[in-house]
Design a protein around this motif. Structure first.
Motif, PDB file in Angstrom:
ATOM      1  N   PRO A 372       9.840   6.659   1.010  1.00  0.00           N
ATOM      2  CA  PRO A 372      10.905   5.643   1.014  1.00  0.00           C
ATOM      3  C   PRO A 372      11.073   4.947  -0.330  1.00  0.00           C
ATOM      4  N   LEU A 373       9.960   4.712  -1.043  1.00  0.00           N
ATOM      5  CA  LEU A 373      10.046   4.062  -2.350  1.00  0.00           C
ATOM      6  C   LEU A 373      10.734   4.964  -3.366  1.00  0.00           C
ATOM      7  N   ALA A 374      10.353   6.258  -3.354  1.00  0.00           N
ATOM      8  CA  ALA A 374      10.970   7.196  -4.280  1.00  0.00           C
ATOM      9  C   ALA A 374      12.457   7.373  -3.988  1.00  0.00           C
ATOM     10  N   LEU A 375      12.805   7.444  -2.703  1.00  0.00           N
ATOM     11  CA  LEU A 375      14.218   7.617  -2.326  1.00  0.00           C
ATOM     12  C   LEU A 375      15.045   6.408  -2.758  1.00  0.00           C
ATOM     13  N   GLU A 376      14.502   5.211  -2.566  1.00  0.00           N
ATOM     14  CA  GLU A 376      15.236   4.013  -2.967  1.00  0.00           C
ATOM     15  C   GLU A 376      15.403   3.950  -4.484  1.00  0.00           C
ATOM     16  N   MET A 377      14.380   4.369  -5.203  1.00  0.00           N
ATOM     17  CA  MET A 377      14.445   4.332  -6.659  1.00  0.00           C
ATOM     18  C   MET A 377      15.459   5.334  -7.198  1.00  0.00           C
ATOM     19  N   LEU A 378      15.552   6.517  -6.552  1.00  0.00           N
ATOM     20  CA  LEU A 378      16.430   7.567  -7.057  1.00  0.00           C
ATOM     21  C   LEU A 378      17.870   7.432  -6.565  1.00  0.00           C
ATOM     22  N   THR A 379      18.058   6.993  -5.332  1.00  0.00           N
ATOM     23  CA  THR A 379      19.406   6.976  -4.751  1.00  0.00           C
ATOM     24  C   THR A 379      19.885   5.585  -4.351  1.00  0.00           C
ATOM     25  N   GLY A 380      18.968   4.618  -4.296  1.00  0.00           N
ATOM     26  CA  GLY A 380      19.335   3.287  -3.833  1.00  0.00           C
ATOM     27  C   GLY A 380      19.361   3.168  -2.326  1.00  0.00           C
ATOM     28  N   GLU A 381      19.143   4.260  -1.609  1.00  0.00           N
ATOM     29  CA  GLU A 381      19.171   4.245  -0.148  1.00  0.00           C
ATOM     30  C   GLU A 381      17.832   3.741   0.384  1.00  0.00           C
ATOM     31  N   LYS A 382      17.888   2.848   1.361  1.00  0.00           N
ATOM     32  CA  LYS A 382      16.680   2.296   1.948  1.00  0.00           C
ATOM     33  C   LYS A 382      16.436   2.898   3.327  1.00  0.00           C
ATOM     34  N   ILE A 383      15.257   3.460   3.514  1.00  0.00           N
ATOM     35  CA  ILE A 383      14.870   3.973   4.831  1.00  0.00           C
ATOM     36  C   ILE A 383      13.503   3.402   5.179  1.00  0.00           C
ATOM     37  N   SER A 384      13.182   3.437   6.440  1.00  0.00           N
ATOM     38  CA  SER A 384      11.894   2.932   6.911  1.00  0.00           C
ATOM     39  C   SER A 384      11.125   4.072   7.579  1.00  0.00           C
ATOM     40  N   VAL A 385       9.895   4.270   7.132  1.00  0.00           N
ATOM     41  CA  VAL A 385       9.011   5.257   7.752  1.00  0.00           C
ATOM     42  C   VAL A 385       7.901   4.477   8.442  1.00  0.00           C
ATOM     43  N   GLY A 386       7.885   4.509   9.763  1.00  0.00           N
ATOM     44  CA  GLY A 386       6.943   3.685  10.509  1.00  0.00           C
ATOM     45  C   GLY A 386       6.055   4.477  11.435  1.00  0.00           C
ATOM     46  N   ALA A 387       5.597   3.791  12.490  1.00  0.00           N
ATOM     47  CA  ALA A 387       4.607   4.360  13.401  1.00  0.00           C
ATOM     48  C   ALA A 387       5.010   5.698  14.015  1.00  0.00           C
ATOM     49  N   PRO A 388       6.284   5.909  14.429  1.00  0.00           N
ATOM     50  CA  PRO A 388       6.614   7.205  15.042  1.00  0.00           C
ATOM     51  C   PRO A 388       6.304   8.393  14.130  1.00  0.00           C
ATOM     52  N   PHE A 389       6.640   8.281  12.846  1.00  0.00           N
ATOM     53  CA  PHE A 389       6.359   9.380  11.909  1.00  0.00           C
ATOM     54  C   PHE A 389       4.857   9.626  11.800  1.00  0.00           C
ATOM     55  N   PHE A 390       4.095   8.552  11.574  1.00  0.00           N
ATOM     56  CA  PHE A 390       2.659   8.715  11.354  1.00  0.00           C
ATOM     57  C   PHE A 390       1.947   9.173  12.624  1.00  0.00           C
ATOM     58  N   ASN A 391       2.366   8.668  13.764  1.00  0.00           N
ATOM     59  CA  ASN A 391       1.726   9.084  15.020  1.00  0.00           C
ATOM     60  C   ASN A 391       1.961  10.569  15.303  1.00  0.00           C
ATOM     61  N   LEU A 392       3.154  11.075  14.942  1.00  0.00           N
ATOM     62  CA  LEU A 392       3.478  12.478  15.214  1.00  0.00           C
ATOM     63  C   LEU A 392       2.882  13.440  14.190  1.00  0.00           C
ATOM     64  N   THR A 393       2.568  12.951  12.993  1.00  0.00           N
ATOM     65  CA  THR A 393       2.035  13.831  11.944  1.00  0.00           C
ATOM     66  C   THR A 393       0.542  13.636  11.719  1.00  0.00           C
ATOM     67  N   PHE A 394       0.106  12.378  11.678  1.00  0.00           N
ATOM     68  CA  PHE A 394      -1.297  12.083  11.396  1.00  0.00           C
ATOM     69  C   PHE A 394      -2.182  12.394  12.605  1.00  0.00           C
ATOM     70  N   GLY A 395      -1.726  11.989  13.804  1.00  0.00           N
ATOM     71  CA  GLY A 395      -2.531  12.173  15.010  1.00  0.00           C
ATOM     72  C   GLY A 395      -2.916  13.614  15.287  1.00  0.00           C
ATOM     73  N   PRO A 396      -1.946  14.544  15.334  1.00  0.00           N
ATOM     74  CA  PRO A 396      -2.297  15.933  15.639  1.00  0.00           C
ATOM     75  C   PRO A 396      -3.272  16.563  14.652  1.00  0.00           C
TER      76      PRO A 396
END
Length: 660
Positions: A372-396
């Motif tokens: 999200p930090l890199a995307l905001e720096m390059l395009t100005g677009e703000k996104i949020s990466v939260g618990a759903p992403f980490f739970n689905l990738t980190f947990g398994p």
């Protein structure tokens, strides 16, 4: 005078760090023992002056000297003494001084207790420590000087951020920094080995205790921070996948992989190049965490700085040390000879699998945090990466890792017998299946996979017990013989068992709290009753009282179950006049490993107050697990094989003789 003395001590520490970073390297090139021994004396002197500088700042806080800008911004004369002291590192400038003081402490410890190291290796290690220290002394003196005076001293300070006025601040940051900064020793050993072009099993024996110390403190620091957020922020959560939380998790994952890789290198003289890379990456991730907190790129309860100048300076430090060490790694790694070979089914193979999953999980957190930090720096677009992403990738990624964990210690080195190990783990598997069946029978609702996850935690714990039973021949020898074998086992074996069991304990706590947590949110008046998970919570009254530097609204709740009074809970809400802000002080009532949790919201009309109540089953196991893991680390650290150091090489040149 105290502020000026502290500033002067910091300048002297910088001068010593510059000497430490250059003269020993020249001595190693010339093979001059006198010049190489300069590293030891300058490291100890640097520790002295860094300690004096930190002591000076602490004295300014204790005496409430508001002529110093840092004290004025972060302290108050009415603040309790404990929070005056902890306020020293409750801000950007003071926390950086703590950071560099701990760095000097580790350098001083290597200088004082590294007499079993080859002289040239010790000189190179301390020189690299000197480079790091010099960079951060410059950072503090040029952008973050904690000793700046105010032209017109005010009579009173602005007070410390109320959220930080808690006992957690006395424990969490120092432990976290001891972990972060402690990995600098592994980094320095790695860079020193690359400079010398020599790495062997003895190197792994030397570096492992320092890595273990850092890992223990980082484990406890993360756990303390999680518990602090749990009871202080009033949300009832213990992990939020906050970017700064992730910044502490990444070096922990990488450091855990480094510990396991160093074991393979020490025992089998294998994974040399990989171990060096992990040592570099682990401290690099610690530096990245420092950048995220200090640069102002994040808005977080953890973040201190918003000055972009500081961010650019730290980014420069990152580029120099991470880029420089990786460049040196690419240049010299091919010259490092690989060690012994091993079959895929072996203890080495299990540790490699462990490394694979840990580093992949670390990469997942890294991407989710920085994308999200890199995307905001390059395009100005703000996104949020939260618990759903980490739970689905980190947990398994952790599921196969936990399944494989009990197998590793039971496999033989070089070539293992998977069928035989599976048979020995049959009892652990049966215990896990029984746990799954019992949870399915006794619980209703929640995630369908929760019983399986609890069974996995039981399998990990039972696997650790089976490992120790096999080592002591518990069921094959009389009890006296098994007890004698247990006493004779290396402490590192016991440490491994406790650390692995701790992960299983934490997993059970996480699953139970996340799945069967119950909540009540509403407004209550005196004598109103809330019912939660079989408990009755009666609001008796709400009173006002004056604290040392705050005004507090205190609620009293009577807790009963089945008509029997269990206890009283007193959550509160504090208003700090100097800062014009408030904090929620949650009330906790422990019942075994479970807890009742109450936090207050805003007062409503008619004397009512908003309340948030939780029943959190087995939540304390989330933190018992890391404490058990840290205890296992301490047992391993006390192993005589680590305390006596590495064996001396039979044939060594004069430059590689042990230091005097």
């Amino acid at each position: 005078m105290i502020a000026e003395a502290g500033h002067y001590a910091l300048v002297l520490a910088l001068a010593l760090a510059l000497i430490q970073s250059t003269v020993p390297i020249v001595g190693a090139r010339l093979r001059d023992p006198a010049l190489m021994n300069v590293a030891r004396s300058t490291a100890l002197a640097q520790l002295l002056f860094a300690g004096l500088s930190f002591l000076a700042l602490t004295t300014l806080y204790v005496t409430s000297d508001f002529s110093v800008a840092n004290v004025f911004e972060n302290s108050h004369s009415a603040k309790p003494l404990l929070y005056k002291i902890t306020g020293v590192w409750g801000n950007h400038e003071g926390s950086m001084l703590l950071w560099v003081s701990i760095l000097a402490l580790f350098g001083g410890l290597v200088a004082a207790f590294g007499n079993n190291l080859p002289l040239s290796l010790r000189a190179h290690v301390l020189a690299v420590q000197g480079w790091i220290a010099a960079a951060f002394y410059l950072f503090i003196l040029m952008t973050s000087n904690p000793f700046l005076r105010l032209a017109q001293p005010p009579l009173e300070g602005r007070d410390l951020n109320p959220v930080l006025q808690d006992i957690g601040l006395a424990v969490h940051p120092p432990m976290l920094y001891l972990g972060y900064v402690g990995f600098s020793i592994a980094f320095s050993f790695a860079v020193a080995a690359l400079i010398e072009g020599r790495i062997d099993a003895a190197w792994a024996r030397w570096v492992r205790p320092w890595t273990l110390v850092a890992w223990i403190f980082l484990t406890l620091g993360i756990a303390m921070g999680s518990y602090w957020a749990y009871y202080e922020l009033g949300w009832g959560g213990w992990w939020f996948w906050d970017p700064v939380e992730n910044a502490s998790l990444m070096p922990w994952l990488s450091g855990t992989a480094l510990l396991h890789s160093a074991v393979v290198m020490e025992k089998r003289n294998a994974l040399k190049v990989w171990t060096i890379l992990l040592a570099i990456l682990t401290f690099s991730l610690s530096l990245l965490g420092t950048f995220l907190v200090r640069s102002g790129v994040l808005t977080s309860v953890h973040a201190f700085a918003t000055d972009p100048t500081r961010g650019v300076f730290i980014l420069l430090i990152l580029c120099v040390f991470i880029g420089g060490s990786l460049t040196l790694y690419m240049w010299r790694a091919s010259s490092l000879k690989q060690g012994g070979l091993f079959a895929p089914i072996s203890r080495e193979g299990a540790l490699v699998l462990n490394n694979l999953f840990l580093t992949t999980a670390c990469a997942t957190v890294f991407i989710g945090t920085l994308y999200p930090l890199a995307l905001e720096m390059l395009t100005g677009e703000k996104i949020s990466v939260g618990a759903p992403f980490f739970n689905l990738t980190f947990g398994p990624l952790f599921v196969p890792l936990l399944l494989a964990m009990p197998f590793g210690p039971l496999l033989a080195w070089k070539r293992g017998d998977l069928r035989g190990v599976t048979q020995r783990l049959m009892a652990a598997g049966i215990a896990a299946l029984l746990a799954v069946a019992l949870v399915w029978a006794w619980t209703t609702g929640g995630a369908a996979l929760a019983p399986l996850a609890i069974g996995l935690g039981v399998f990990v714990i039972a696997g650790s017990i089976v490992d120790m039973a096999e080592r002591t021949m518990l069921f094959r020898l009389p009890f006296g013989g098994a007890f004698r074998r247990a006493r004779g086992l290396p402490r590192a074996a016991w440490g491994t068992a406790f650390a692995h069991a701790g992960i299983g304990v934490a997993l059970i706590g996480i699953v139970c709290e996340s799945t069967w947590n119950t909540e009540y949110i509403g407004t209550m008046k005196p004598n109103d009753v809330a019912r939660l998970a079989g408990y009755e919570l009666t609001l008796k009254d709400v009173t006002q009282r004056q604290g040392p530097n705050f005004r507090e609204s205190l609620a009293r709740f009577k807790v009963t179950r089945g008509g029997d009074e269990i206890g009283e809970m007193t959550p509160s809400k504090r208003n700090f006049t100097a800062r014009q802000s408030s904090t929620t002080e949650a009330a906790l009532l422990s019942r075994g490993a479970s807890q009742l949790y109450i936090s207050l919201g805003e007062e409503a009309a008619g004397g009512a107050v908003a309340v948030r109540m939780y029943h959190k089953p087995l939540v304390l196991m989330i933190w018992w697990g890391p404490v058990l893991m840290a205890f296992g680390g301490l047992l391993s650290l006390s192993d005589r094989r680590l305390r006596v150091g590495a064996p001396k090489p039979a044939k060594a040149s004069r430059a590689l003789q042990p230091a005097e």
